[in-house]
Enzyme design. Structure first.
Site, PDB file in Angstrom:
ATOM      1  N   GLU A 235       0.617  -1.150   0.085  1.00  0.00           N
ATOM      2  CA  GLU A 235      -0.136   0.158   0.007  1.00  0.00           C
ATOM      3  C   GLU A 235       0.977   1.320   0.232  1.00  0.00           C
ATOM      4  O   GLU A 235       0.577   2.382  -0.541  1.00  0.00           O
ATOM      5  CB  GLU A 235      -1.048  -0.130   1.234  1.00  0.00           C
ATOM      6  CG  GLU A 235      -2.126   0.941   1.111  1.00  0.00           C
ATOM      7  CD  GLU A 235      -3.156   0.503   1.912  1.00  0.00           C
ATOM      8  OE1 GLU A 235      -4.296  -0.002   1.815  1.00  0.00           O
ATOM      9  OE2 GLU A 235      -3.039   1.027   3.300  1.00  0.00           O
TER      10      GLU A 235
ATOM     11  N   HIS B 247       7.569 -27.129   1.712  1.00  0.00           N
ATOM     12  CA  HIS B 247       6.652 -28.334   1.284  1.00  0.00           C
ATOM     13  C   HIS B 247       5.364 -27.664   0.514  1.00  0.00           C
ATOM     14  O   HIS B 247       4.350 -28.473   0.106  1.00  0.00           O
ATOM     15  CB  HIS B 247       6.121 -29.264   2.474  1.00  0.00           C
ATOM     16  CG  HIS B 247       7.170 -29.888   3.411  1.00  0.00           C
ATOM     17  ND1 HIS B 247       8.039 -31.001   2.868  1.00  0.00           N
ATOM     18  CD2 HIS B 247       7.902 -29.343   4.346  1.00  0.00           C
ATOM     19  CE1 HIS B 247       8.733 -31.204   3.910  1.00  0.00           C
ATOM     20  NE2 HIS B 247       8.768 -30.112   4.739  1.00  0.00           N
TER      21      HIS B 247
ATOM     22  N   LYS C 219     -13.660   1.368  -3.751  1.00  0.00           N
ATOM     23  CA  LYS C 219     -14.374   1.692  -2.566  1.00  0.00           C
ATOM     24  C   LYS C 219     -15.595   2.390  -3.412  1.00  0.00           C
ATOM     25  O   LYS C 219     -16.767   2.013  -3.242  1.00  0.00           O
ATOM     26  CB  LYS C 219     -13.851   2.426  -1.654  1.00  0.00           C
ATOM     27  CG  LYS C 219     -12.913   1.888  -0.739  1.00  0.00           C
ATOM     28  CD  LYS C 219     -12.758   3.026   0.417  1.00  0.00           C
ATOM     29  CE  LYS C 219     -11.592   2.275   1.057  1.00  0.00           C
ATOM     30  NZ  LYS C 219     -11.105   3.463   2.176  1.00  0.00           N
TER      31      LYS C 219
END
Ligand SMILES: O=P(O)(O)OC[C@H]1O[C@](O)(CO)[C@@H](O)[C@@H]1O
Length: 607
Positions: A389, A418, A523
């Site tokens: 950000e 793994h 938004k």
């Protein structure tokens, strides 16, 4: 009319939802005092990053040292040690050359100057006209005036006192059989959640005075799960609502959902609610008017992603029995080290140097964070927001389009060996690694050898060292940050280390690390979707109130909404409503959108 079953078909049992309070809006508090804020001096602006990157760190120039003796010398020459913190930064497995370091020197001088100005109160976030003061939180004497210093000190005292009173039982929930608070439900998102989540995982004792849970999304099932897990302990739950702006929709929704659960359990929410937010935000005003148990300030000059050392991180930590003054002390010691203007003595600058080298100063490689310690599992998630950000920006400070950023991911070692280390070792070469090593395996006196001469922790150590060597042998670069133990002090130091590294790197590439204009687009678009949904509902309601009910095709709905170009979104809205029993598919199925005819199960005459 038959409802045809399919993944989005619905039952006619519709629920009508109570009207919610109007959407919250972001309100920014004005400063109480006028401050001698300065703007950064950009006269030091240098050649664009790509130019230096191409000149001195082009991939073809990145031959890595392989001679073991030369590598050992490089290791010793560049090893950074902070004695008091017991913290080391090893950059020897990043292949920057002396020539690169010399070429970067003017950039670092400018970055050090910018950080100094920032700490003195410059407007380091020019777009928003804000100071950037998270460094003052751990050393209030550095705040640019007495007003701010007192605010920081008073808030810290208030947080400590409130936490002590809650933990000791002096402050009690009104109707809990335990007679004291036993749980925390923290509602917040992004920077208002990630720091507290990381610190809880890293530092909360096995049996904390209050256990913490998080609502960090607007996923109703996720919220229901947290409330169900609390069960009858909702009566002894302290709900901390964290939002700098006080207007983030996900947080607002979490609060409304939790308040509903309180009502249904016959509990008095304000007696158990705490707000951490900017003064006079909508959340602050709501908490004040409703008489919540406590309110703590979030300062205008602290960004969400650098707020862990403000009330945002300190209150939840203190309530879990974590020594917050130690966290602050660790951060303060690290900040002091990061003020050095000698590159080798400045651990944050060393990280920034490596990031620049590894990514050509343009984010060409991803940052993989691999802590070899379960309790540091969430460090990569925390850093993901801090780094991405802050650095992920379209424009630089001079308005040039640069599309900067560094992608961050990671989980923990050795578990990731793994999972995806196979690709790191042999696959696409688009990353550099940061190992986080913790020397102390277990508290003293608890260790044992599970085979002669070898403990469980030795395996973890071996896995880290082996992976570092194996990656390097295949020309994969890595940094190693080592701490003695995971303590409040070292966690505070790690946070401060990365906060400063991000600040320095942002200066190196000439971007504003302290705003997030890109987040607004999503938004805004979400708001538009919800506005369209309301229009769709109104159109369907009108048709559903007719006698007989008039099922509509998607085209008809789109035309009546005066939004024919939004037909795809209208389809998705209807499919979502149908899956949640709020619309009825009269004909067709969601798999073939053109066939759908839809109506509402109930006519609402109020609409
Ligand atoms: O604390 P707030 O204002 O609720 O914001 C939460 C998060 O949302 C963001 O603004 C991004 O949308 C982050 O920067 C911030 O940490």
């Amino acid at each position: 009319m038959a409802s045809i079953s399919g993944i989005c078909s619905s039952s006619p049992a519709l629920k009508r939802y109570p009207k919610q309070s109007p959407s919250l809006t972001i309100s920014l508090r004005k400063d109480h005092v006028s401050l001698p804020a300065r703007r950064f001096d950009r006269s030091l602006s240098l050649a664009p990053p790509r130019a230096v990157a191409q000149e001195v760190s082009g991939t073809e120039a990145k031959g890595l040292e392989t001679d073991p003796h030369a590598l050992w010398r490089r290791y010793v020459d560049w090893l950074y040690q902070h004695k008091e913190l017991g913290l080391y930064v090893d950059v020897s497995r990043v292949g920057f050359s002396d020539e690169f370091v010399s070429k970067m020197e003017p950039r670092f001088e400018a970055a050090f100057g910018a950080m100094e100005e920032l700490e003195k109160g410059a407007i380091a976030n020019p777009d928003e006209g804000r100071m950037v003061g998270h460094y003052w939180l751990r050393d209030p004497t550095r705040a640019p005036n007495n007003f701010l210093r007192t605010q920081i000190e008073n808030t810290l005292d208030a947080v400590s006192e409130f936490a002590n009173d809650v933990v000791s039982g002096k402050i009690k929930p009104p109707s809990s059989p335990e007679g004291r608070f036993t749980q925390i439900l923290s509602i917040g998102i992004g920077g208002s959640a990630l720091g507290p989540q990381f610190v809880a995982e890293a530092l909360a004792p096995d049996n904390p005075p209050l256990k913490i849970r998080f609502v960090d999304n607007t996923d109703p099932a996720g919220i229901d799960h947290q409330i169900a897990q609390l069960g009858p302990e909702l009566a002894s739950t302290l709900v901390i609502v964290i939002s700098k702006s006080g207007g983030t929709p996900e947080t607002r929704n979490g609060l409304l959902e939790v308040q509903k659960a309180f009502r249904e359990a016959g509990l008095d929410f304000p007696k158990q609610g705490v707000a951490i937010t900017q003064e006079n935000s909508l959340l602050d005003n709501t908490a004040r008017i409703e008489g919540w148990l406590a309110r703590f300030p979030m300062f205008d000059w602290v960004g969400g992603r650098t707020s862990e050392m403000s009330a945002v991180g300190l209150l939840p930590a203190a309530l879990q029995g974590i020594d917050i003054r130690e966290m602050l002390a660790g951060a303060s010691l690290m900040d002091e080290a990061n003020r050095s203007t000698v590159l080798r003595n400045n651990p944050a600058a060393l990280l920034a140097l490596c990031w620049y080298w590894a990514t050509d100063g343009v984010g060409s490689k991803d940052m993989v964070i691999l802590p070899y310690k379960d309790s540091l599992l969430l460090f990569s998630r925390y850093l993901q927001q801090l780094v991405m950000e802050s650095l992920g920006k379209e424009f630089d400070l001079d308005g040039n389009r640069v599309n900067q950023g560094i992608s961050v991911y990671g989980n923990k070692g050795s578990t990731d060996q793994h999972a995806y280390i196979q690709q790191l070792r042999e696959g696409v070469h688009n990353f550099f690694v940061t190992f986080i090593e913790v020397l102390r395996d277990r508290p003293p006196g608890h260790d044992w050898e599970l085979e002669p001469g070898v403990t469980c922790g030795d395996y973890l150590f071996g896995m880290l060292q082996g992976t570092r060597s194996a990656l390097y042998a295949n020309k994969r670069e890595s940094i190693t940050v080592t701490v003695q133990e995971v303590t409040p002090r070292t966690v505070g130091a790690l946070i401060a280390l990365y906060e400063r590294a991000v600040g320095i790197y942002a200066s190196l590439v000439n971007i504003n690390a302290y705003h997030q204009p890109g987040v607004e687009a999503g938004k805004k678009a979400a708001g538009e979707v919800l506005a369209l949904q309301k229009r769709v509902l109104a159109v369907l309601n009108e048709a559903s109130c007719k006698e007989p009910v008039e099922p509509l095709t998607l085209e008809e709905v789109a035309d009546r909404c005066h939004a024919p170009e939004d037909i795809e979104m209208i389809y998705k809205i209807i499919a979502h409503m149908a899956a949640n029993d709020r619309a009825i598919i009269a004909e067709g199925s969601c798999g073939s959108p053109r066939s759908i005819k839809v109506f509402l199960g109930e006519c609402n005459v109020d609409e």
